[in-house]
Design a protein around this motif. Structure first.
Motif, PDB file in Angstrom:
ATOM      1  N   VAL A  64       0.853  -1.193   0.000  1.00  0.00           N
ATOM      2  CA  VAL A  64       0.000   0.000   0.000  1.00  0.00           C
ATOM      3  C   VAL A  64       0.885   1.239   0.000  1.00  0.00           C
ATOM      4  O   VAL A  64       1.940   1.258   0.646  1.00  0.00           O
ATOM      5  CB  VAL A  64      -0.894   0.003   1.263  1.00  0.00           C
ATOM      6  CG1 VAL A  64      -1.752   1.252   1.336  1.00  0.00           C
ATOM      7  CG2 VAL A  64      -1.755  -1.232   1.322  1.00  0.00           C
ATOM      8  N   ARG A  65       0.454   2.277  -0.704  1.00  0.00           N
ATOM      9  CA  ARG A  65       1.146   3.574  -0.650  1.00  0.00           C
ATOM     10  C   ARG A  65       0.417   4.442   0.362  1.00  0.00           C
ATOM     11  O   ARG A  65      -0.788   4.646   0.268  1.00  0.00           O
ATOM     12  CB  ARG A  65       1.136   4.242  -2.020  1.00  0.00           C
ATOM     13  CG  ARG A  65       1.809   5.613  -2.028  1.00  0.00           C
ATOM     14  CD  ARG A  65       1.661   6.257  -3.405  1.00  0.00           C
ATOM     15  NE  ARG A  65       2.054   7.633  -3.371  1.00  0.00           N
ATOM     16  CZ  ARG A  65       3.221   8.094  -3.790  1.00  0.00           C
ATOM     17  NH1 ARG A  65       4.114   7.259  -4.280  1.00  0.00           N
ATOM     18  NH2 ARG A  65       3.495   9.378  -3.733  1.00  0.00           N
ATOM     19  N   ILE A  66       1.139   4.940   1.343  1.00  0.00           N
ATOM     20  CA  ILE A  66       0.592   5.869   2.327  1.00  0.00           C
ATOM     21  C   ILE A  66       1.121   7.251   1.962  1.00  0.00           C
ATOM     22  O   ILE A  66       2.339   7.459   1.942  1.00  0.00           O
ATOM     23  CB  ILE A  66       1.031   5.521   3.764  1.00  0.00           C
ATOM     24  CG1 ILE A  66       0.603   4.104   4.124  1.00  0.00           C
ATOM     25  CG2 ILE A  66       0.470   6.526   4.748  1.00  0.00           C
ATOM     26  CD1 ILE A  66       1.139   3.635   5.468  1.00  0.00           C
ATOM     27  N   SER A  67       0.225   8.172   1.645  1.00  0.00           N
ATOM     28  CA  SER A  67       0.680   9.504   1.263  1.00  0.00           C
ATOM     29  C   SER A  67       0.077  10.552   2.190  1.00  0.00           C
ATOM     30  O   SER A  67      -0.808  10.258   2.981  1.00  0.00           O
ATOM     31  CB  SER A  67       0.311   9.809  -0.187  1.00  0.00           C
ATOM     32  OG  SER A  67      -1.086   9.771  -0.348  1.00  0.00           O
ATOM     33  N   GLY A  68       0.575  11.771   2.083  1.00  0.00           N
ATOM     34  CA  GLY A  68       0.089  12.854   2.926  1.00  0.00           C
ATOM     35  C   GLY A  68       0.674  12.820   4.320  1.00  0.00           C
ATOM     36  O   GLY A  68       0.105  13.345   5.263  1.00  0.00           O
ATOM     37  N   ILE A  69       1.842  12.199   4.475  1.00  0.00           N
ATOM     38  CA  ILE A  69       2.489  12.102   5.780  1.00  0.00           C
ATOM     39  C   ILE A  69       3.125  13.450   6.113  1.00  0.00           C
ATOM     40  O   ILE A  69       3.765  14.069   5.268  1.00  0.00           O
ATOM     41  CB  ILE A  69       3.557  10.992   5.787  1.00  0.00           C
ATOM     42  CG1 ILE A  69       2.904   9.653   5.468  1.00  0.00           C
ATOM     43  CG2 ILE A  69       4.288  10.949   7.118  1.00  0.00           C
ATOM     44  CD1 ILE A  69       3.883   8.551   5.167  1.00  0.00           C
TER      45      ILE A  69
END
Length: 89
Positions: A64-69
């Protein structure tokens, strides 16, 4: 050691990213463990840029790509030449 890193409310992986285990203190790299409320514990498989990680869920193997960190101010993204680590092995 657990460190919480805030992520925006629209983040599909949950609103909080928790650092579970780092191989080297102060440096997030491939193989480190993080967790979110939605994904559970995950292994870092890549760092896309200063606000996105690619992780593998430990219980399913799904990537999974987790973005907006929202990493802390002063965070630096460093590129590591994989050949350099092979030369030391």
């Amino acid at each position: 050691m657990k460190t919480n890193i805030a992520a925006p409310a629209g983040n599909t992986a949950g609103a909080l990213l928790t650092i579970v285990r780092l191989a080297q203190e102060g440096r997030l790299t491939k193989g480190d463990l993080v967790s979110t409320d939605m994904l559970g514990e995950c292994e870092v498989v890549g760092i896309a840029d200063l606000d996105a990680l690619r992780v593998r869920q430990r219980n399913t193997g799904v990537i999974v790509r987790i973005s907006g960190i929202d990493f802390p101010p002063g965070t630096v993204l460093q590129t590591v030449d994989p050949r350099a680590s092979l030369a030391r092995a």
